[in-house]
Design a protein around this motif. Sequence first.
Motif, short mmCIF file in Angstrom:
data_model
loop_
_atom_site.label_atom_id
_atom_site.label_comp_id
_atom_site.label_asym_id
_atom_site.label_seq_id
_atom_site.Cartn_x
_atom_site.Cartn_y
_atom_site.Cartn_z
N TRP A 147 50.43 44.03 37.37
CA TRP A 147 50.89 43.52 38.67
C TRP A 147 50.28 44.15 39.90
CZ3 TRP A 147 53.13 39.51 41.14
CH2 TRP A 147 53.73 39.69 42.39
N GLN A 148 50.11 45.47 39.64
CA GLN A 148 49.43 46.16 40.64
C GLN A 148 48.03 45.69 40.70
OE1 GLN A 148 49.94 50.33 39.21
NE2 GLN A 148 51.77 50.40 40.21
N LEU A 149 47.11 45.59 39.81
CA LEU A 149 45.79 44.93 39.95
C LEU A 149 45.74 43.35 40.45
CD1 LEU A 149 44.26 46.04 36.07
CD2 LEU A 149 43.86 47.10 38.49
N PHE A 150 46.91 42.77 40.22
CA PHE A 150 47.01 41.71 40.83
C PHE A 150 47.18 41.60 42.23
CE2 PHE A 150 50.15 38.37 42.53
CZ PHE A 150 49.32 37.18 42.37
N LEU A 151 48.11 42.44 42.75
CA LEU A 151 48.22 42.72 44.23
C LEU A 151 46.70 43.05 45.02
CD1 LEU A 151 51.79 44.26 44.57
CD2 LEU A 151 51.18 42.16 44.73
N GLN A 152 46.18 44.01 44.08
CA GLN A 152 44.71 44.39 44.65
C GLN A 152 43.91 43.52 44.43
OE1 GLN A 152 43.70 47.95 42.02
NE2 GLN A 152 45.28 48.84 42.73
N ALA A 153 43.71 42.43 43.62
CA ALA A 153 42.87 41.34 43.63
C ALA A 153 43.18 40.22 44.79
CB ALA A 153 43.15 40.78 42.32
N LEU A 154 44.43 40.12 45.20
CA LEU A 154 44.61 39.38 46.36
C LEU A 154 44.26 39.93 47.54
CD1 LEU A 154 48.55 38.18 45.72
CD2 LEU A 154 46.50 36.95 45.52
#
Length: 529
Positions: free
Chosen positions: A486-493
């Motif tokens: 989830w943290q990587l997902f937010l960083q990707a956004l």
Amino acid sequence: MRNLGLEVYTQTFSRTLPFPDEATERFLVKGTNVYGILRAPRAASTESLVLSVPISEGSRNNQALGLLLALASYFRGQIYWAKDIIFLVNEHDLIGMEAWLEGYHDVNITDVTSSVMMGRAGAIQAAVSLEMSSDVITSFDIAVEGLNGQLPNLDLVNLFNAFCQKNSLLCTIQGKLQRNDWDNFPAYIHSLQTMMLMVLKQGSGRPQGDHGLFLRYHIEAITVRGINSFRQYKYDMSTIGKTLEGIFRKLNNLLERLHQSYFFYLLPSLSRFVSIGIYMPALGFLVLILVLKALDLWMKLSRSESAEEDGITEVDEDDDDDEEEEVSKPGFLSLVAPLIISHATGLSLYYFPVLGQEMATEHFPVSESEAVVLIFIAIYVAGLALPHNTRKFLAGEGTDRGWMTLKLISLLYLAVQLGCISLINFSLGFLLAVTLVPVAAIVQPIGPKLLYALLLILVTPAITLLLCIFLYQELVEFPITVLECWQLFLQALAGGMLDHYLYGSIIFPFIALFVYPCWLQLWNVVFWK
């Protein structure tokens, strides 16, 4: 560089960020690029080659900088150069490289502010970006994915691989060595994993190195990374220098630009590739499903219209016009709200995260980058409730012709999107097609509505991105927890939006303005009745 006999120039630049990322934590980035030009002694300054080394705070790439200076000293003593050689040291990685490329070509694409360049060489034919994590190198990894999924000419990749083999250097792609036993099942699985890693990286649209920005200017470029791992064989700087010198000498002997080989390919290994003629039909068959389903809906609508016209002829002539209006009115008026509001939601998804970050930071204890991501997620989730609720206020809310017409439009719209993006970035089009096409073909307001809604949620672009991040970590053999994903997902956004505003990446606007509204239209079909 000046002591080596090169023409040395500097370029200062600054770039205002729409919102700070986690690495810089600032709105304004300032830096200086330094480059030296070795003039060709055997030809006019009409063509040139670039060897670049990105630097940043700390000593992350000092070994590559030392090797660049050593190569510059060696190249200066050779008389066979027919092209100018540019030795570039760029600050702040991609931002500095973009500033240098815009200044060199005298264009302003991304609104970066830079000083006037006082020295230029010839037209750049090819470029190599060098990154080294240590002075002890056990292998080289080559990165080819550029901005928006662009790829360099395959001949440049083959040239690097050939010189690595000539000098007995281990060369990898996607961090994976090529297997010698390529004709058995484990080797096929290994090649599939390597190719899937390339698909995921290319589909992200992010440049995997400084070379990715050269491709925008039709300059063939690759990034070479020296890796220090626990392998037995280690290579000294002289062997690495010989390899790079051989590559530049081959490029120096070119009489024309690299154009004979492929620009569209997938690499399961460095010695084998999958051409566009092999992988493109797979996407074509997926798009064909949408076209055939749209044709089926068109035939059903035509049959229902014919049946209604036969029924109208039996009505009294005085009421003929009123009946036709009642038959045609529900099917089209009920489409106005879903189409308009779906695309209005996409526009708000594109503009509001950056415009509303200041207001969000005033009312909530979050940083600017966190505010942008949270606003994006809030608009994305809120869009699920808008179209089908607004449609209920219009006439024809429950007619079959209404949802069939809306689904027909959505299927053709999605087919055009996938066809267009696949010509620019095949991997992105393939990932979207594999997830969206099967569900888009089967959803309807008749049947297990909750199941259709759940399937649509599972193939929404946001969930697809989350699953791709999880799959990537599994392929690189570095599994992560749900919280880390989830943290990587937010960083990707945040990174996707920042790439769009900084370098002109098209992935974020394509998803926000086209894919998401089309998905909302399909969501509206499920809740039509």
